[in-house]
Design a protein around this motif. Structure first.
Motif, PDB file in Angstrom:
ATOM      1  N   GLN A  74      10.476   0.424 -16.848  1.00  0.00           N
ATOM      2  CA  GLN A  74       9.029   0.545 -17.044  1.00  0.00           C
ATOM      3  C   GLN A  74       8.642   0.880 -18.484  1.00  0.00           C
ATOM      4  O   GLN A  74       7.788   0.231 -19.070  1.00  0.00           O
ATOM      5  CB  GLN A  74       8.475   1.632 -16.107  1.00  0.00           C
ATOM      6  N   ALA A  75       9.268   1.888 -19.080  1.00  0.00           N
ATOM      7  CA  ALA A  75       8.901   2.310 -20.430  1.00  0.00           C
ATOM      8  C   ALA A  75       9.169   1.209 -21.450  1.00  0.00           C
ATOM      9  O   ALA A  75       8.343   0.940 -22.332  1.00  0.00           O
ATOM     10  CB  ALA A  75       9.649   3.585 -20.814  1.00  0.00           C
ATOM     11  N   GLU A  76      10.319   0.565 -21.320  1.00  0.00           N
ATOM     12  CA  GLU A  76      10.676  -0.518 -22.237  1.00  0.00           C
ATOM     13  C   GLU A  76       9.708  -1.690 -22.106  1.00  0.00           C
ATOM     14  O   GLU A  76       9.284  -2.273 -23.107  1.00  0.00           O
ATOM     15  CB  GLU A  76      12.105  -0.974 -21.946  1.00  0.00           C
ATOM     16  N   ILE A  77       9.350  -2.026 -20.877  1.00  0.00           N
ATOM     17  CA  ILE A  77       8.415  -3.128 -20.628  1.00  0.00           C
ATOM     18  C   ILE A  77       7.031  -2.778 -21.175  1.00  0.00           C
ATOM     19  O   ILE A  77       6.382  -3.609 -21.812  1.00  0.00           O
ATOM     20  CB  ILE A  77       8.346  -3.460 -19.118  1.00  0.00           C
ATOM     21  N   ASP A  78       6.576  -1.554 -20.949  1.00  0.00           N
ATOM     22  CA  ASP A  78       5.264  -1.143 -21.466  1.00  0.00           C
ATOM     23  C   ASP A  78       5.218  -1.239 -22.986  1.00  0.00           C
ATOM     24  O   ASP A  78       4.235  -1.715 -23.557  1.00  0.00           O
ATOM     25  CB  ASP A  78       4.923   0.274 -21.021  1.00  0.00           C
ATOM     26  N   LEU A  79       6.262  -0.799 -23.640  1.00  0.00           N
ATOM     27  CA  LEU A  79       6.332  -0.871 -25.098  1.00  0.00           C
ATOM     28  C   LEU A  79       6.334  -2.323 -25.575  1.00  0.00           C
ATOM     29  O   LEU A  79       5.639  -2.687 -26.529  1.00  0.00           O
ATOM     30  CB  LEU A  79       7.569  -0.138 -25.612  1.00  0.00           C
ATOM     31  N   HIS A  80       7.083  -3.169 -24.880  1.00  0.00           N
ATOM     32  CA  HIS A  80       7.134  -4.584 -25.265  1.00  0.00           C
ATOM     33  C   HIS A  80       5.780  -5.260 -25.036  1.00  0.00           C
ATOM     34  O   HIS A  80       5.355  -6.095 -25.842  1.00  0.00           O
ATOM     35  CB  HIS A  80       8.248  -5.307 -24.506  1.00  0.00           C
ATOM     36  N   LYS A  81       5.091  -4.904 -23.951  1.00  0.00           N
ATOM     37  CA  LYS A  81       3.753  -5.450 -23.702  1.00  0.00           C
ATOM     38  C   LYS A  81       2.808  -5.088 -24.834  1.00  0.00           C
ATOM     39  O   LYS A  81       2.026  -5.928 -25.296  1.00  0.00           O
ATOM     40  CB  LYS A  81       3.196  -4.936 -22.377  1.00  0.00           C
ATOM     41  N   LYS A  82       2.876  -3.833 -25.303  1.00  0.00           N
ATOM     42  CA  LYS A  82       2.027  -3.429 -26.430  1.00  0.00           C
ATOM     43  C   LYS A  82       2.323  -4.279 -27.646  1.00  0.00           C
ATOM     44  O   LYS A  82       1.412  -4.724 -28.346  1.00  0.00           O
ATOM     45  CB  LYS A  82       2.256  -1.952 -26.753  1.00  0.00           C
ATOM     46  N   SER A  83       3.600  -4.510 -27.897  1.00  0.00           N
ATOM     47  CA  SER A  83       4.004  -5.329 -29.032  1.00  0.00           C
ATOM     48  C   SER A  83       3.470  -6.753 -28.887  1.00  0.00           C
ATOM     49  O   SER A  83       2.972  -7.345 -29.853  1.00  0.00           O
ATOM     50  CB  SER A  83       5.535  -5.336 -29.135  1.00  0.00           C
ATOM     51  N   LEU A  84       3.557  -7.301 -27.687  1.00  0.00           N
ATOM     52  CA  LEU A  84       3.049  -8.657 -27.461  1.00  0.00           C
ATOM     53  C   LEU A  84       1.536  -8.724 -27.630  1.00  0.00           C
ATOM     54  O   LEU A  84       1.016  -9.689 -28.215  1.00  0.00           O
ATOM     55  CB  LEU A  84       3.446  -9.152 -26.069  1.00  0.00           C
ATOM     56  N   TYR A  85       0.818  -7.719 -27.133  1.00  0.00           N
ATOM     57  CA  TYR A  85      -0.641  -7.691 -27.326  1.00  0.00           C
ATOM     58  C   TYR A  85      -0.981  -7.707 -28.809  1.00  0.00           C
ATOM     59  O   TYR A  85      -1.874  -8.427 -29.252  1.00  0.00           O
ATOM     60  CB  TYR A  85      -1.271  -6.469 -26.660  1.00  0.00           C
ATOM     61  N   MET A  86      -0.242  -6.933 -29.604  1.00  0.00           N
ATOM     62  CA  MET A  86      -0.486  -6.899 -31.041  1.00  0.00           C
ATOM     63  C   MET A  86      -0.140  -8.246 -31.681  1.00  0.00           C
ATOM     64  O   MET A  86      -0.870  -8.741 -32.538  1.00  0.00           O
ATOM     65  CB  MET A  86       0.328  -5.783 -31.698  1.00  0.00           C
ATOM     66  N   GLU A  87       0.964  -8.831 -31.261  1.00  0.00           N
ATOM     67  CA  GLU A  87       1.360 -10.131 -31.802  1.00  0.00           C
ATOM     68  C   GLU A  87       0.304 -11.186 -31.513  1.00  0.00           C
ATOM     69  O   GLU A  87      -0.104 -11.942 -32.395  1.00  0.00           O
ATOM     70  CB  GLU A  87       2.703 -10.551 -31.207  1.00  0.00           C
ATOM     71  N   TYR A  88      -0.164 -11.242 -30.269  1.00  0.00           N
ATOM     72  CA  TYR A  88      -1.139 -12.260 -29.904  1.00  0.00           C
ATOM     73  C   TYR A  88      -2.519 -11.968 -30.487  1.00  0.00           C
ATOM     74  O   TYR A  88      -3.260 -12.903 -30.822  1.00  0.00           O
ATOM     75  CB  TYR A  88      -1.178 -12.457 -28.387  1.00  0.00           C
ATOM     76  N   ALA A  89      -2.875 -10.712 -30.651  1.00  0.00           N
ATOM     77  CA  ALA A  89      -4.123 -10.379 -31.335  1.00  0.00           C
ATOM     78  C   ALA A  89      -4.048 -10.845 -32.786  1.00  0.00           C
ATOM     79  O   ALA A  89      -5.008 -11.416 -33.321  1.00  0.00           O
ATOM     80  CB  ALA A  89      -4.392  -8.874 -31.265  1.00  0.00           C
ATOM     81  N   GLY A  90      -2.907 -10.613 -33.420  1.00  0.00           N
ATOM     82  CA  GLY A  90      -2.710 -11.069 -34.787  1.00  0.00           C
ATOM     83  C   GLY A  90      -2.811 -12.580 -34.897  1.00  0.00           C
ATOM     84  O   GLY A  90      -3.366 -13.115 -35.868  1.00  0.00           O
TER      85      GLY A  90
END
Length: 98
Positions: A74-90
């Protein structure tokens, strides 16, 4: 460490919200055509990954594996989701400047 992990240490100061909320704020500001194009690229990526995995597992088994992995990491997935949100926002911001 994910590409954007350091940015998540104090989300409220840097972003005024979470990476997820910032992505949706940006998505609301871009043209509908641009958002639809970008969302279609995301769906294509997901479809390719699913098809690649379905060469090894049937759909039901794949869904079970994904659910189990998400629960156990869960923690690893949540962190990766945040990273993906930032990547796609960028990506959305970058496409605005084109």
């Amino acid at each position: 460490m994910s590409r954007f992990e350091a940015l998540f240490e104090d989300e409220s100061d840097i972003f005024g919200g979470t990476p997820q909320s910032k992505y949706w704020d940006i998505a609301k500001q871009v043209s509908e055509d641009l958002y639809h194009y970008d969302f279609d690229e995301i769906m294509t990526k997901i479809a390719v990954m699913e098809k690649m995995l379905m060469q090894q597992y049937d759909e039901e088994e794949l869904n079970r594996i994904i659910d189990t992995y998400a629960l156990m990491n869960q923690a690893e997935i949540d962190l990766h989701k945040k990273s993906l949100y930032m990547e796609y926002a960028g990506r959305l911001i970058y496409k605005l400047s084109d």
